[in-house]
Design a protein around this motif. Structure first.
Motif, PDB file in Angstrom:
ATOM      1  N   CYS A  14       0.821  -1.225   0.000  1.00  0.00           N
ATOM      2  CA  CYS A  14       0.000   0.000   0.000  1.00  0.00           C
ATOM      3  C   CYS A  14       0.851   1.270   0.000  1.00  0.00           C
ATOM      4  O   CYS A  14       0.293   2.370  -0.026  1.00  0.00           O
ATOM      5  CB  CYS A  14      -0.927   0.010   1.208  1.00  0.00           C
ATOM      6  SG  CYS A  14      -2.268  -1.189   1.131  1.00  0.00           S
ATOM      7  N   GLY A  15       2.160   1.122   0.059  1.00  0.00           N
ATOM      8  CA  GLY A  15       3.032   2.299   0.076  1.00  0.00           C
ATOM      9  C   GLY A  15       3.237   2.885   1.456  1.00  0.00           C
ATOM     10  O   GLY A  15       3.593   4.066   1.595  1.00  0.00           O
ATOM     11  N   THR A  16       3.050   2.062   2.479  1.00  0.00           N
ATOM     12  CA  THR A  16       3.161   2.553   3.852  1.00  0.00           C
ATOM     13  C   THR A  16       4.554   3.072   4.165  1.00  0.00           C
ATOM     14  O   THR A  16       4.713   4.090   4.853  1.00  0.00           O
ATOM     15  CB  THR A  16       2.786   1.433   4.838  1.00  0.00           C
ATOM     16  OG1 THR A  16       1.491   0.918   4.490  1.00  0.00           O
ATOM     17  CG2 THR A  16       2.768   1.946   6.264  1.00  0.00           C
ATOM     18  N   VAL A  17       5.578   2.380   3.666  1.00  0.00           N
ATOM     19  CA  VAL A  17       6.955   2.733   4.015  1.00  0.00           C
ATOM     20  C   VAL A  17       7.286   4.156   3.573  1.00  0.00           C
ATOM     21  O   VAL A  17       7.817   4.960   4.351  1.00  0.00           O
ATOM     22  CB  VAL A  17       7.950   1.724   3.392  1.00  0.00           C
ATOM     23  CG1 VAL A  17       9.395   2.180   3.635  1.00  0.00           C
ATOM     24  CG2 VAL A  17       7.739   0.336   3.980  1.00  0.00           C
ATOM     25  N   SER A  18       6.970   4.493   2.346  1.00  0.00           N
ATOM     26  CA  SER A  18       7.326   5.820   1.834  1.00  0.00           C
ATOM     27  C   SER A  18       6.569   6.929   2.557  1.00  0.00           C
ATOM     28  O   SER A  18       7.121   8.007   2.818  1.00  0.00           O
ATOM     29  CB  SER A  18       7.055   5.889   0.329  1.00  0.00           C
ATOM     30  OG  SER A  18       5.679   5.656   0.050  1.00  0.00           O
ATOM     31  N   ILE A  19       5.315   6.688   2.907  1.00  0.00           N
ATOM     32  CA  ILE A  19       4.515   7.718   3.580  1.00  0.00           C
ATOM     33  C   ILE A  19       4.991   7.917   5.016  1.00  0.00           C
ATOM     34  O   ILE A  19       5.141   9.049   5.494  1.00  0.00           O
ATOM     35  CB  ILE A  19       3.022   7.350   3.526  1.00  0.00           C
ATOM     36  CG1 ILE A  19       2.532   7.409   2.069  1.00  0.00           C
ATOM     37  CG2 ILE A  19       2.192   8.291   4.398  1.00  0.00           C
ATOM     38  CD1 ILE A  19       1.105   6.957   1.873  1.00  0.00           C
ATOM     39  N   LEU A  20       5.248   6.813   5.730  1.00  0.00           N
ATOM     40  CA  LEU A  20       5.769   6.930   7.088  1.00  0.00           C
ATOM     41  C   LEU A  20       7.155   7.571   7.089  1.00  0.00           C
ATOM     42  O   LEU A  20       7.486   8.358   7.985  1.00  0.00           O
ATOM     43  CB  LEU A  20       5.837   5.556   7.749  1.00  0.00           C
ATOM     44  CG  LEU A  20       4.510   4.920   8.160  1.00  0.00           C
ATOM     45  CD1 LEU A  20       4.734   3.506   8.680  1.00  0.00           C
ATOM     46  CD2 LEU A  20       3.806   5.754   9.226  1.00  0.00           C
ATOM     47  N   LEU A  21       7.955   7.244   6.089  1.00  0.00           N
ATOM     48  CA  LEU A  21       9.301   7.809   6.004  1.00  0.00           C
ATOM     49  C   LEU A  21       9.247   9.317   5.779  1.00  0.00           C
ATOM     50  O   LEU A  21      10.072  10.070   6.321  1.00  0.00           O
ATOM     51  CB  LEU A  21      10.085   7.121   4.890  1.00  0.00           C
ATOM     52  CG  LEU A  21      11.569   7.473   4.775  1.00  0.00           C
ATOM     53  CD1 LEU A  21      12.296   7.146   6.069  1.00  0.00           C
ATOM     54  CD2 LEU A  21      12.199   6.730   3.612  1.00  0.00           C
ATOM     55  N   ALA A  22       8.268   9.771   4.987  1.00  0.00           N
ATOM     56  CA  ALA A  22       8.128  11.205   4.753  1.00  0.00           C
ATOM     57  C   ALA A  22       7.796  11.941   6.056  1.00  0.00           C
ATOM     58  O   ALA A  22       8.293  13.049   6.306  1.00  0.00           O
ATOM     59  CB  ALA A  22       7.042  11.460   3.706  1.00  0.00           C
ATOM     60  N   VAL A  23       6.974  11.323   6.898  1.00  0.00           N
ATOM     61  CA  VAL A  23       6.647  11.939   8.186  1.00  0.00           C
ATOM     62  C   VAL A  23       7.866  11.919   9.098  1.00  0.00           C
ATOM     63  O   VAL A  23       8.194  12.915   9.757  1.00  0.00           O
ATOM     64  CB  VAL A  23       5.466  11.207   8.851  1.00  0.00           C
ATOM     65  CG1 VAL A  23       5.162  11.809  10.218  1.00  0.00           C
ATOM     66  CG2 VAL A  23       4.230  11.271   7.966  1.00  0.00           C
ATOM     67  N   ALA A  24       8.564  10.782   9.158  1.00  0.00           N
ATOM     68  CA  ALA A  24       9.719  10.648  10.046  1.00  0.00           C
ATOM     69  C   ALA A  24      10.834  11.625   9.670  1.00  0.00           C
ATOM     70  O   ALA A  24      11.548  12.126  10.551  1.00  0.00           O
ATOM     71  CB  ALA A  24      10.241   9.215  10.015  1.00  0.00           C
ATOM     72  N   ASN A  25      10.986  11.905   8.386  1.00  0.00           N
ATOM     73  CA  ASN A  25      12.063  12.783   7.917  1.00  0.00           C
ATOM     74  C   ASN A  25      11.616  14.224   7.729  1.00  0.00           C
ATOM     75  O   ASN A  25      12.365  15.042   7.178  1.00  0.00           O
ATOM     76  CB  ASN A  25      12.637  12.256   6.597  1.00  0.00           C
ATOM     77  CG  ASN A  25      13.353  10.930   6.777  1.00  0.00           C
ATOM     78  OD1 ASN A  25      13.755  10.576   7.880  1.00  0.00           O
ATOM     79  ND2 ASN A  25      13.505  10.184   5.690  1.00  0.00           N
ATOM     80  N   TYR A  26      10.414  14.553   8.164  1.00  0.00           N
ATOM     81  CA  TYR A  26       9.881  15.899   7.940  1.00  0.00           C
ATOM     82  C   TYR A  26      10.739  16.964   8.620  1.00  0.00           C
ATOM     83  O   TYR A  26      11.175  16.812   9.760  1.00  0.00           O
ATOM     84  CB  TYR A  26       8.447  15.980   8.466  1.00  0.00           C
ATOM     85  CG  TYR A  26       7.901  17.386   8.508  1.00  0.00           C
ATOM     86  CD1 TYR A  26       7.455  18.016   7.350  1.00  0.00           C
ATOM     87  CD2 TYR A  26       7.855  18.098   9.706  1.00  0.00           C
ATOM     88  CE1 TYR A  26       6.960  19.305   7.387  1.00  0.00           C
ATOM     89  CE2 TYR A  26       7.352  19.387   9.751  1.00  0.00           C
ATOM     90  CZ  TYR A  26       6.907  19.980   8.582  1.00  0.00           C
ATOM     91  OH  TYR A  26       6.423  21.261   8.613  1.00  0.00           O
ATOM     92  N   GLN A  27      10.977  18.046   7.895  1.00  0.00           N
ATOM     93  CA  GLN A  27      11.673  19.209   8.439  1.00  0.00           C
ATOM     94  C   GLN A  27      10.810  20.437   8.193  1.00  0.00           C
ATOM     95  O   GLN A  27      10.326  20.645   7.083  1.00  0.00           O
ATOM     96  CB  GLN A  27      13.040  19.399   7.774  1.00  0.00           C
ATOM     97  CG  GLN A  27      14.028  18.275   8.044  1.00  0.00           C
ATOM     98  CD  GLN A  27      14.387  18.162   9.515  1.00  0.00           C
ATOM     99  OE1 GLN A  27      14.396  19.156  10.243  1.00  0.00           O
ATOM    100  NE2 GLN A  27      14.676  16.946   9.964  1.00  0.00           N
ATOM    101  N   PRO A  28      10.579  21.243   9.217  1.00  0.00           N
ATOM    102  CA  PRO A  28       9.737  22.432   9.033  1.00  0.00           C
ATOM    103  C   PRO A  28      10.394  23.428   8.096  1.00  0.00           C
ATOM    104  O   PRO A  28      11.615  23.410   7.911  1.00  0.00           O
ATOM    105  CB  PRO A  28       9.620  23.002  10.453  1.00  0.00           C
ATOM    106  CG  PRO A  28      10.821  22.483  11.179  1.00  0.00           C
ATOM    107  CD  PRO A  28      11.117  21.136  10.573  1.00  0.00           C
ATOM    108  N   PRO A  29       9.611  24.298   7.484  1.00  0.00           N
ATOM    109  CA  PRO A  29      10.180  25.303   6.570  1.00  0.00           C
ATOM    110  C   PRO A  29      11.199  26.185   7.272  1.00  0.00           C
ATOM    111  O   PRO A  29      11.027  26.550   8.440  1.00  0.00           O
ATOM    112  CB  PRO A  29       8.947  26.110   6.125  1.00  0.00           C
ATOM    113  CG  PRO A  29       7.781  25.215   6.380  1.00  0.00           C
ATOM    114  CD  PRO A  29       8.150  24.380   7.561  1.00  0.00           C
ATOM    115  N   LEU A  30      12.248  26.503   6.556  1.00  0.00           N
ATOM    116  CA  LEU A  30      13.287  27.365   7.119  1.00  0.00           C
ATOM    117  C   LEU A  30      12.750  28.780   7.345  1.00  0.00           C
ATOM    118  O   LEU A  30      11.928  29.284   6.578  1.00  0.00           O
ATOM    119  CB  LEU A  30      14.490  27.413   6.171  1.00  0.00           C
ATOM    120  CG  LEU A  30      15.243  26.087   5.975  1.00  0.00           C
ATOM    121  CD1 LEU A  30      16.344  26.265   4.936  1.00  0.00           C
ATOM    122  CD2 LEU A  30      15.832  25.604   7.289  1.00  0.00           C
TER     123      LEU A  30
END
Length: 776
Positions: free
Chosen positions: A358-374
Motif C-alpha cells: 500500500c506504500g506505507t513505508v514511503s509515507i511513514l518515512l516522509a513523516v519521520a524525515n519531515y523538516q519544518p520550513p526554514l
C-alpha cells in the motif's frame, strides 16, 4: 440540564423508582402504533409534555452528575431491561428520523457504558456493539454512534480482542471502516455517490458497500492524494474522527501481547481501507487555495453572471495551520488517530506484506524525515507534537521492517517478503534514527518503564505506548548498524542501565503491573547484546555492575538469574545473547563516574532511572553464580577495521594474488564495519561442533579467526576475507553492498563438508573448531 419536572420527579422518587418510571416511558415509545391504540391511554410523544424526552434527560442527569456517577451507571446497566429498551428506542428513532431524541439516548448509552464493568454487558450480552455498528453504517452522518463505539472499545485489551474476534460477518470493523470512508468524502464526492450510499437495501451488506467504495477509489485520480486537513472539506468530519479513534482502540496492542490484534488488523487490511487511512498522514505543504477561494466567493448582486471573488480573510499564518504538517497533529486530531492505527497494524506481522504494497513505508518515512520550513519559528507545544509524531512514524517503520528476516535473530526464510526485501536493502535509510530521535527514544523508554506522563505531551505517556512495544521497537531499530553506533554514542550506558533493569525485573518477578513479560525481557536482552559490540572501547555500564570475580558481578547475577527463572522458555536468540554477554563481561568497559549526572549525553532522565530499587538489589545479591570462564580476548583489529568477505574457491586455495580477483566483483562481496560484526552473522546461524553441550559459541573467537586469516592470507569459514580498504574496490559506487550491509542476506558461508575443518590451523593456535551448515 433536565427540565424542572424531571428534576422534581427524580428528587421525589427513589433511584430505583425513577429508573422504573423512565423504563415504562421508553417501553411505551417502543411499542408499535398499532398496539398503542389497544393499550390503556398513556402520555405519548405527541403530547405537550414530551415524556420520552423528559425520561431521557433524567437518565442523562443520573449518569452524568454527582460524585455517585460511577455507581449510578453500574446500577443502571443492571436494572431490568433498561439497556435493551434504550437500544430499541435508538433504533426506532433512527428509523423515524427523530434525531434529537436519538442523540440524547446515545449520550445516555455512552455514559452508562463508561465503567469498564459495564462494557462487556452492554456490548456483548445486549449486543450493543452490533446494533450501534449496524445503525452507523446505515447513517454515517450520526457521529454520536461512532462516539458510543469509542466508549465500547476504550477498555481492557481482552475485551477489545473479543469485540474484534466476534466479527463473523464483518460487523463492527466493517461498519467503522465503511462509515469512515463515507464520512471522509468531500461534498462533491458525496453528491456523486449519494444514491449508492443512501440505498439501505438489506440484501447489500456493509462489506459489499465498502468494496464498492474502495473499488471506485482505485479509479479516482485523487485516491493517493493527501486528505485536506480542513474539517469543513469532509462531509461528516466528526464521524470520521471518532471512527478513527474506535479503530485505534480495536487495533491497540495488548500490554502482554503486541501481536494480539491480529483479528482487527486482518479485518482492516481485508477491507481495503489502509490506503485511505494513509491519506490522512500523507505529507503536503499545499495551502488548499482552491478550497479557500471557494469559501470566499460571492457576487455583488443576484443578477451577476460572473461572481466577483471576495478577498479571503485567512492570513498566511492561518494557511500554514491548515497544511498537513505533523506539528498540527495533536492528540485530538484525526491524523494522530490514523498514525496510531498504522502503528498498530505494523505490529501485526500478518498484514506486513499488505502494508508494504500500500506504500506505507514511503509515507511513514516522509513523516519521520519531515523538516519544518526554514525561517519560520514553531511554538514549543507544536514543536513537541511534531517530534513525537516523527518518532511514532520511525517506531512504526521499525516494527514493519526491522522485525523481519534473519538479522533479527530468526532463522532465514527461503522466500523474502516485501518487508524483508526493504529492510535488507543496504541503501534503505528508513530505519536510521536521527540524533534527536535516538535521545527521544531512550527518554520514552524511561518514561513508560517508570509510568510517567510527559508534561505537555499527554499522547506520549505510558498509557499510550507500553514498555513492551518500546522494547520491541528498540530491538528492531538495532538491526541497523548505524543505530547501534548512534545509540551507543548518544545514550551510552544510560540505555544499557534501563535494559538491564528490565531484565532484572523479569528475573526477580518485580515488574510493575506485570508489564514486562518474557518477550519484553528477551527484547531487552538481545538489544543489550547488540550494543555490547561497542562496549569494549567505550563505557558499557557503571562500575557497580562489575566485579573482578565475574561470578559475583551484578551483570552476571542478572543474566544467570534470568536464565534460571525461565529454563526451557528462552528462545535461541535470547540464549545466544545471554551466552555472548557472559563471555564478554571481563573485557567490557565499566565506569562509575557516569552515574553522577543524569543529564549526561543530553538525556532528560531522572536520577532514579539510573538506579535499581533496594528491593530489587537485595533479591539479586542473593543469587549464587558458578564460576564463569571468560571468552576469547579480542585482538587489536577486531573492532575498528572493516572487512570484506567473498566466497572462497577451492581451485584457488593457496594462491592469494589470484584470490584477490574475487573482491573485484562487488556483487559477490559483503562488507562489514568490523570483524566482530561479520562473526555475528556466522555465530547466529552455526550449529556447535566438538565444543560440548554446555559450551557457547564465542563470537569473539570467530572474529579473532577472521582477523588472523586475513593476516595469514588464508581462507576460513568457507570464505576469503580482506581488510576493508576502499582502494581494493576502487570507485565502483553501484555496489548493492556499498553501505556495509550488516543486515543483508548472506550466501552460504559454511563448509560443504562438516567433517573438514574450515579454518587452516597454520593461521593461528586455535584448535578443534569445526563449523557446519545449519542443521548439520
Amino acid at each position: 440540564m433536565p427540565s424542572s419536572y424531571a428534576m422534581n420527579s427524580s428528587r421525589a422518587l427513589s433511584f430505583t423508582e425513577t429508573l422504573a418510571n423512565c423504563l415504562d416511558v421508553l417501553r411505551d415509545a417502543s411499542v408499535p402504533s398499532s398496539q398503542q391504540e389497544q393499550s390503556p391511554p398513556r402520555l405519548t410523544l405527541s403530547t405537550r409534555e414530551r415524556p420520552t424526552e423528559n425520561a431521557l434527560r433524567v437518565l442523562f442527569y443520573l449518569s452524568e452528575s454527582s460524585s455517585r456517577h460511577h455507581n449510578n451507571c453500574v446500577a443502571m446497566a443492571r436494572y431490568g431491561e433498561l439497556v435493551p429498551e434504550l437500544l430499541d428506542f435508538i433504533k426506532i428513532c433512527a428509523e423515524n428520523g427523530r434525531h434529537d431524541e436519538k442523540s440524547l439516548a446515545l449520550l445516555v448509552l455512552k455514559n452508562i457504558s463508561a465503567p469498564n464493568e459495564n462494557k462487556r454487558l452492554i456490548a456483548f450480552i445486549h449486543r450493543g456493539a452490533r446494533i450501534i455498528g449496524d445503525l452507523l453504517s446505515m447513517d454515517p452522518s450520526c457521529y454520536m454512534m461512532a462516539l458510543v463505539l469509542v466508549s465500547f472499545t476504550s477498555t481492557d485489551d481482552d475485551l477489545c480482542n473479543e469485540i474484534a474476534s466476534r466479527e463473523e460477518e464483518f460487523h463492527l470493523v466493517g461498519s467503522l471502516t465503511y462509515a469512515l470512508r463515507v464520512a471522509s468524502l468531500t461534498e462533491e464526492e458525496f453528491a456523486l455517490r449519494k444514491l449508492e450510499i443512501i440505498n439501505n437495501d438489506p440484501s447489500i451488506s456493509t462489506a459489499e458497500r465498502l468494496v464498492t467504495l474502495v473499488a471506485e477509489d482505485e479509479f479516482s485520480k485523487d485516491s493517493n492524494k493527501p486528505l485536506s486537513p480542513i474539517p469543513a472539506v469532509r462531509v461528516f468530519p466528526e464521524t470520521a474522527r471518532w471512527c478513527l479513534s474506535a479503530l485505534k482502540n480495536l487495533t491497540r496492542p495488548s500490554i502482554m501481547a503486541p501481536s494480539r490484534s491480529f483479528t482487527a488488523a486482518h479485518a482492516i487490511a481485508h477491507s481495503g481501507i489502509v490506503k485511505h487511512i494513509l491519506r490522512y498522514i500523507t505529507m503536503t505543504n499545499e495551502k488548499h487555495i482552491d478550497h479557500i477561494e471557494a469559501l470566499g466567493t460571492g457576487s455583488t448582486s443576484s443578477d451577476d453572471k460572473t461572481p466577483e471573488p471576495i478577498e479571503p480573510s485567512l492570513t498566511e499564518d492561518t494557511l500554514e495551520a491548515y497544511s498537513n504538517d505533523p506539528k498540527n497533529w495533536d492528540a485530538t486530531s484525526p491524523q494522530d488517530a490514523a498514525l496510531f492505527i498504522l502503528m498498530n497494524l505494523c505490529l501485526s506481522s500478518v498484514v506486513h506484506e499488505h502494508m508494504c504494497k500500500c506504500g506505507t513505508v514511503s509515507i511513514l518515512l516522509a513523516v519521520a524525515n519531515y523538516q519544518p520550513p526554514l525561517g519560520r519559528s514553531i511554538p514549543v507545544d507544536e514543536a513537541q507534537t511534531m517530534r513525537f509524531q516523527k518518532l511514532k512514524s520511525r517506531i512504526a517503520l521499525s516494527w514493519l521492517l526491522g522485525g523481519e528476516g534473519s538479522h533479527y535473530g530468526k532463522q532465514k526464510q527461503k522466500s523474502l517478503s516485501t518487508a524483508e526485501r526493504a529492510a535488507q536493502d543496504p541503501n534503505n535509510k528508513a530505519l536510521v534514527l536521527s540524533d534527536q530521535e535516538a535521545r527521544a527514544l531512550v527518554e520514552l523508554l524511561a518514561n513508560v518503564l517508570h509510568r510517567r506522563v510527559i508534561t505537555g505531551a499527554p499522547s506520549s505517556s505510558a498509557a499510550t505506548l507500553s514498555t513492551k512495544c518500546i522494547l520491541y521497537a528498540i530491538r528492531c531499530l538495532l538491526t541497523h548498524f548505524e543505530n547501534r553506533a548512534k545509540l551507543s554514542k548518544l545514550a551510552g550506558p544510560k540505555l544499557n542501565i534501563l535494559l538491564m533493569k528490565v531484565i532484572a525485573m523479569r528475573a526477580t518477578d518485580q515488574s510493575p503491573l506485570d508489564e514486562i513479560d518474557m518477550e519484553s525481557a528477551e527484547n531487552a536482552l538481545f538489544s543489550l547484546y547488540l550494543l555490547s559490540s561497542f562496549g569494549f572501547k567505550h563505557v558499557f555500564l557503571p562500575y557497580w555492575f562489575f566485579s573482578v570475580n565475574i561470578a559475583k558481578s551484578l551483570m552476571a547475577k542478572i543474566l544467570v538469574s534470568f536464565e534460571e527463572a525461565n529454563i526451557g522458555n528462552m528462545t535461541p536468540s535470547a540464549q545466544h545473547a545471554k551466552d555472548q554477554l557472559l563471555l564478554r563481561i571481563k573485557y567490557l568497559c565499566f565506569d562509575e563516574l557516569l552515574v553522577a549526572s543524569p543529564k549526561f549525553f543530553h538525556l532528560q532522565l531522572h536520577e532514579s532511572d539510573l538506579k535499581f530499587p533496594s528491593r530489587l538489589l537485595a533479591s539479586l545479591r542473593q543469587v549464587q553464580v558458578n564460576e564463569i570462564d571468560p571468552g576469547a580476548s579480542p585482538l587489536l583489529d577486531v573492532h575498528d577495521r572493516a572487512v570484506f568477505r567473498a566466497q572462497a574457491l577451492d581451485t584457488m586455495e593457496g594462491v592469494w594474488f589470484r584470490r584477490s580477483a574475487l573482491f573485484e566483483n562487488q556483487g559477490a562481496v559483503n562488507k562489514y564495519p568490523s570483524a566482530l560484526l561479520a562473526a555475528q552473522e556466522l555465530s547466529m546461524e552455526t550449529k556447535k561442533k566438538h565444543l560440548g553441550d554446555d559450551t557457547a559459541i564465542d563470537e569473539m573467537l570467530i572474529a579473532n579467526v577472521i582477523v588472523t586469516s586475513i593476516k595469514k592470507k588464508k581462507d576460513c569459514f568457507d570464505h576469503s576475507w580482506r581488510w576493508g580498504d576502499p582502494v581494493l574496490l576502487k570507485e565502483k559506487s553501484h555496489s548493492k553492498n556499498e553501505q556495509f550491509p550488516v543486515l543483508g542476506m548472506v550466501s552460504s558461508m559454511f563448509s560443504s563438508d562438516p567433517s573438514r575443518p574450515t579454518f587452516d590451523m597454520s593461521c593461528g593456535t586455535i584448535t578443534e573448531v569445526y563449523w557446519g551448515r545449519p542443521g548439520t
